[in-house]
Scaffold this motif. Structure first.
Motif, PDB file in Angstrom:
ATOM      1  N   ARG A  21      -3.828  -9.349  14.419  1.00 52.77           N
ATOM      2  CA  ARG A  21      -3.936  -8.868  15.800  1.00 52.77           C
ATOM      3  C   ARG A  21      -3.146  -9.740  16.784  1.00 52.77           C
ATOM      4  O   ARG A  21      -3.178  -9.485  17.991  1.00 52.77           O
ATOM      5  N   ASN A  22      -2.460 -10.754  16.276  1.00 55.11           N
ATOM      6  CA  ASN A  22      -1.661 -11.644  17.134  1.00 55.11           C
ATOM      7  C   ASN A  22      -2.474 -12.157  18.327  1.00 55.11           C
ATOM      8  O   ASN A  22      -2.154 -11.891  19.489  1.00 55.11           O
ATOM      9  N   PRO A  23      -3.551 -12.892  18.051  1.00 53.47           N
ATOM     10  CA  PRO A  23      -4.438 -13.310  19.142  1.00 53.47           C
ATOM     11  C   PRO A  23      -3.739 -14.170  20.195  1.00 53.47           C
ATOM     12  O   PRO A  23      -4.171 -14.207  21.353  1.00 53.47           O
ATOM     13  N   GLU A  24      -2.641 -14.821  19.807  1.00 53.95           N
ATOM     14  CA  GLU A  24      -1.922 -15.647  20.791  1.00 53.95           C
ATOM     15  C   GLU A  24      -1.310 -14.802  21.903  1.00 53.95           C
ATOM     16  O   GLU A  24      -1.000 -15.321  22.981  1.00 53.95           O
ATOM     17  N   ARG A  25      -1.181 -13.504  21.675  1.00 50.45           N
ATOM     18  CA  ARG A  25      -0.625 -12.610  22.694  1.00 50.45           C
ATOM     19  C   ARG A  25      -1.704 -11.970  23.564  1.00 50.45           C
ATOM     20  O   ARG A  25      -1.397 -11.211  24.488  1.00 50.45           O
ATOM     21  N   LEU A  26      -2.958 -12.236  23.231  1.00 48.04           N
ATOM     22  CA  LEU A  26      -4.068 -11.618  23.953  1.00 48.04           C
ATOM     23  C   LEU A  26      -4.583 -12.531  25.048  1.00 48.04           C
ATOM     24  O   LEU A  26      -4.456 -13.756  24.969  1.00 48.04           O
ATOM     25  N   GLY A  27      -5.185 -11.930  26.052  1.00 50.14           N
ATOM     26  CA  GLY A  27      -5.881 -12.705  27.067  1.00 50.14           C
ATOM     27  C   GLY A  27      -7.171 -13.270  26.511  1.00 50.14           C
ATOM     28  O   GLY A  27      -7.641 -12.870  25.432  1.00 50.14           O
ATOM     29  N   ARG A  55     -10.325 -12.886  27.378  1.00 53.08           N
ATOM     30  CA  ARG A  55     -11.393 -11.911  27.164  1.00 53.08           C
ATOM     31  C   ARG A  55     -11.119 -11.051  25.935  1.00 53.08           C
ATOM     32  O   ARG A  55     -12.029 -10.750  25.155  1.00 53.08           O
ATOM     33  N   GLN A  56      -9.860 -10.673  25.741  1.00 53.54           N
ATOM     34  CA  GLN A  56      -9.516  -9.862  24.576  1.00 53.54           C
ATOM     35  C   GLN A  56      -9.671 -10.653  23.278  1.00 53.54           C
ATOM     36  O   GLN A  56     -10.104 -10.095  22.260  1.00 53.54           O
ATOM     37  N   ARG A  57      -9.326 -11.924  23.312  1.00 54.01           N
ATOM     38  CA  ARG A  57      -9.548 -12.756  22.114  1.00 54.01           C
ATOM     39  C   ARG A  57     -11.037 -12.838  21.786  1.00 54.01           C
ATOM     40  O   ARG A  57     -11.428 -12.775  20.615  1.00 54.01           O
ATOM     41  N   GLN A  58     -11.850 -12.970  22.807  1.00 55.97           N
ATOM     42  CA  GLN A  58     -13.294 -13.026  22.593  1.00 55.97           C
ATOM     43  C   GLN A  58     -13.811 -11.696  22.050  1.00 55.97           C
ATOM     44  O   GLN A  58     -14.653 -11.658  21.147  1.00 55.97           O
ATOM     45  N   ASN A  59     -13.284 -10.597  22.591  1.00 59.83           N
ATOM     46  CA  ASN A  59     -13.666  -9.277  22.073  1.00 59.83           C
ATOM     47  C   ASN A  59     -13.313  -9.151  20.596  1.00 59.83           C
ATOM     48  O   ASN A  59     -14.090  -8.600  19.799  1.00 59.83           O
ATOM     49  N   LEU A  60     -12.150  -9.627  20.228  1.00 57.44           N
ATOM     50  CA  LEU A  60     -11.694  -9.535  18.843  1.00 57.44           C
ATOM     51  C   LEU A  60     -12.665 -10.248  17.906  1.00 57.44           C
ATOM     52  O   LEU A  60     -13.047  -9.707  16.858  1.00 57.44           O
ATOM     53  N   VAL A  61     -13.082 -11.435  18.279  1.00 61.10           N
ATOM     54  CA  VAL A  61     -13.998 -12.205  17.437  1.00 61.10           C
ATOM     55  C   VAL A  61     -15.389 -11.573  17.433  1.00 61.10           C
ATOM     56  O   VAL A  61     -16.036 -11.454  16.387  1.00 61.10           O
ATOM     57  N   TRP A  90     -16.419  -8.367  18.541  1.00 60.28           N
ATOM     58  CA  TRP A  90     -16.559  -6.934  18.287  1.00 60.28           C
ATOM     59  C   TRP A  90     -15.542  -6.387  17.287  1.00 60.28           C
ATOM     60  O   TRP A  90     -15.570  -5.202  16.963  1.00 60.28           O
ATOM     61  N   GLY A  91     -14.620  -7.218  16.814  1.00 59.86           N
ATOM     62  CA  GLY A  91     -13.653  -6.777  15.812  1.00 59.86           C
ATOM     63  C   GLY A  91     -12.449  -6.050  16.358  1.00 59.86           C
ATOM     64  O   GLY A  91     -11.612  -5.556  15.587  1.00 59.86           O
ATOM     65  N   TYR A  92     -12.317  -5.986  17.696  1.00 61.73           N
ATOM     66  CA  TYR A  92     -11.210  -5.248  18.318  1.00 61.73           C
ATOM     67  C   TYR A  92     -11.051  -5.778  19.731  1.00 61.73           C
ATOM     68  O   TYR A  92     -12.053  -5.967  20.443  1.00 61.73           O
ATOM     69  N   PRO A  93      -9.824  -6.049  20.170  1.00 63.34           N
ATOM     70  CA  PRO A  93      -9.661  -6.648  21.499  1.00 63.34           C
ATOM     71  C   PRO A  93      -9.893  -5.691  22.659  1.00 63.34           C
ATOM     72  O   PRO A  93     -10.290  -6.113  23.746  1.00 63.34           O
ATOM     73  N   HIS A  94      -9.690  -4.384  22.425  1.00 64.86           N
ATOM     74  CA  HIS A  94      -9.659  -3.433  23.532  1.00 64.86           C
ATOM     75  C   HIS A  94     -10.960  -2.636  23.601  1.00 64.86           C
ATOM     76  O   HIS A  94     -11.008  -1.445  23.278  1.00 64.86           O
ATOM     77  N   VAL A  95     -12.020  -3.322  24.015  1.00 60.80           N
ATOM     78  CA  VAL A  95     -13.327  -2.687  24.162  1.00 60.80           C
ATOM     79  C   VAL A  95     -13.861  -2.953  25.564  1.00 60.80           C
ATOM     80  O   VAL A  95     -13.381  -3.835  26.276  1.00 60.80           O
ATOM     81  N   PHE A  96     -14.852  -2.155  25.951  1.00 60.35           N
ATOM     82  CA  PHE A  96     -15.515  -2.295  27.247  1.00 60.35           C
ATOM     83  C   PHE A  96     -14.506  -2.244  28.400  1.00 60.35           C
ATOM     84  O   PHE A  96     -13.790  -1.248  28.507  1.00 60.35           O
ATOM     85  N   ASP A  97     -14.417  -3.262  29.218  1.00 63.50           N
ATOM     86  CA  ASP A  97     -13.493  -3.213  30.359  1.00 63.50           C
ATOM     87  C   ASP A  97     -12.034  -3.135  29.932  1.00 63.50           C
ATOM     88  O   ASP A  97     -11.174  -2.729  30.721  1.00 63.50           O
ATOM     89  N   ASP A  98     -11.733  -3.511  28.699  1.00 60.82           N
ATOM     90  CA  ASP A  98     -10.353  -3.471  28.200  1.00 60.82           C
ATOM     91  C   ASP A  98     -10.049  -2.191  27.413  1.00 60.82           C
ATOM     92  O   ASP A  98      -8.947  -2.042  26.896  1.00 60.82           O
ATOM     93  N   PHE A  99     -11.023  -1.279  27.348  1.00 54.52           N
ATOM     94  CA  PHE A  99     -10.805  -0.032  26.612  1.00 54.52           C
ATOM     95  C   PHE A  99     -10.002   0.956  27.443  1.00 54.52           C
ATOM     96  O   PHE A  99     -10.317   1.190  28.616  1.00 54.52           O
ATOM     97  N   ARG A 100      -8.966   1.524  26.836  1.00 61.43           N
ATOM     98  CA  ARG A 100      -8.219   2.615  27.444  1.00 61.43           C
ATOM     99  C   ARG A 100      -8.057   3.710  26.389  1.00 61.43           C
ATOM    100  O   ARG A 100      -7.377   3.507  25.383  1.00 61.43           O
ATOM    101  N   PHE A 101      -8.699   4.830  26.623  1.00 64.09           N
ATOM    102  CA  PHE A 101      -8.630   5.956  25.694  1.00 64.09           C
ATOM    103  C   PHE A 101      -7.183   6.405  25.547  1.00 64.09           C
ATOM    104  O   PHE A 101      -6.491   6.643  26.534  1.00 64.09           O
ATOM    105  N   HIS A 102      -6.716   6.532  24.301  1.00 65.12           N
ATOM    106  CA  HIS A 102      -5.362   7.026  24.067  1.00 65.12           C
ATOM    107  C   HIS A 102      -5.270   7.647  22.682  1.00 65.12           C
ATOM    108  O   HIS A 102      -5.821   7.131  21.718  1.00 65.12           O
ATOM    109  N   MET A 103      -4.610   8.778  22.628  1.00 66.05           N
ATOM    110  CA  MET A 103      -4.349   9.468  21.368  1.00 66.05           C
ATOM    111  C   MET A 103      -2.873   9.282  21.064  1.00 66.05           C
ATOM    112  O   MET A 103      -1.999   9.945  21.650  1.00 66.05           O
ATOM    113  N   THR A 104      -2.588   8.344  20.179  1.00 63.96           N
ATOM    114  CA  THR A 104      -1.232   7.840  19.976  1.00 63.96           C
ATOM    115  C   THR A 104      -0.308   8.907  19.390  1.00 63.96           C
ATOM    116  O   THR A 104      -0.655   9.589  18.434  1.00 63.96           O
TER     117      THR A 104
END
Length: 237
Positions: free
Chosen positions: A142-148, A150-156, A158-172
């Motif tokens: 997940r390249n944690p060095e590129r994350l802010g 809060r996102q690094r904390q989310n990764l550890v 919740w297993g994913y950096p983009h949750v809660f306030d960092d969540f943005r719904f997208h259908m890639t």
């Protein structure tokens, strides 16, 4: 085996069919689908630019791919899905558009929609007891060095950096598109998905995708409908 909880419309929904054809693969059946050339972007280029989302299938991430925690079974996870869907109601994103997240293109809400944020947060929290902790290799991917921070904390946590306030719904819809090709890609996607944009998208289900082995294409395991929408709008139990 890894599992993921995603949103995707029904297998026979026009949006699913259009997006699967665009990506070149149907995540419900696993079938590789034929695609058309475009005057300004040929088959080979489109194939290369959709390689990453093609493996995952058309979806929006709610609970990112995870391995089951020791002591949890697939049957337990499916039982929990049933309970979750019985206690959460169908709602709609008022309007979706083709947008960009950095160099990636996706279908996204036209504006931030709080009920959607609440629903995604509920999925993350409810299914967390089933998730095995990430390995050091998973975290490194997940390249944690590129994350802010809060996102690094989310990764550890919740297993994913983009949750809660960092969540943005997208259908890639693409992988990273070179800047010099972004305008023509935007025009192509606007045209291809115009029947579905600037109109509502019903969030009516939760879908369990599986990755049979690391690096394999994800495929739909099962899709469960949420409860019917109450007359007063979004509700969750």
């Amino acid at each position: 085996m890894r599992y993921a909880l995603y949103f995707t419309p029904a297998e026979d929904a026009p949006l699913t069919r259009t997006a699967s054809t665009w990506l070149g693969r149907d995540a419900f059946s696993g079938a590789v689908l034929p695609r058309e050339d475009h005057p300004e972007i040929g088959f080979d280029e489109i194939s290369a630019l959709t390689e990453d989302p093609r493996r995952y299938g058309f979806h929006a991430t709610l609970k990112a791919p995870f391995s089951l925690k020791d002591g949890c079974s697939e049957a337990d996870l499916l039982e929990a899905m049933t309970a979750f869907c019985q206690n959460h109601s169908t709602f709609a994103i008022p309007s979706v558009v083709v947008g960009q997240l950095g160099p990636f293109f996706a279908l996204v809400p036209e504006t931030l929609h709080p009920p959607l944020q609440d629903f995604a947060a509920a999925v993350v929290e409810f299914f967390e007891p089933f998730r095995a902790p990430l390995s050091d290799a998973d975290i490194a991917r997940r390249n944690p060095e590129r994350l802010g921070e809060r996102q690094r904390q989310n990764l550890v946590t919740w297993g994913y950096p983009h949750v809660f306030d960092d969540f943005r719904f997208h259908m890639t819809l693409t992988g990273p598109v070179p800047e010099q090709r972004a305008d023509v890609m935007a025009q192509l996607l606007e045209s291809r998905f115009s029947p579905f944009t600037r109109r509502a998208l019903a969030i009516d289900s939760l879908t369990l995708f599986i990755e049979p082995e690391r690096g394999a294409p994800f495929i739909v395991h099962s899709r469960q409908l949420l409860s019917p929408a109450p007359t007063n709008g979004y509700h969750h139990g």
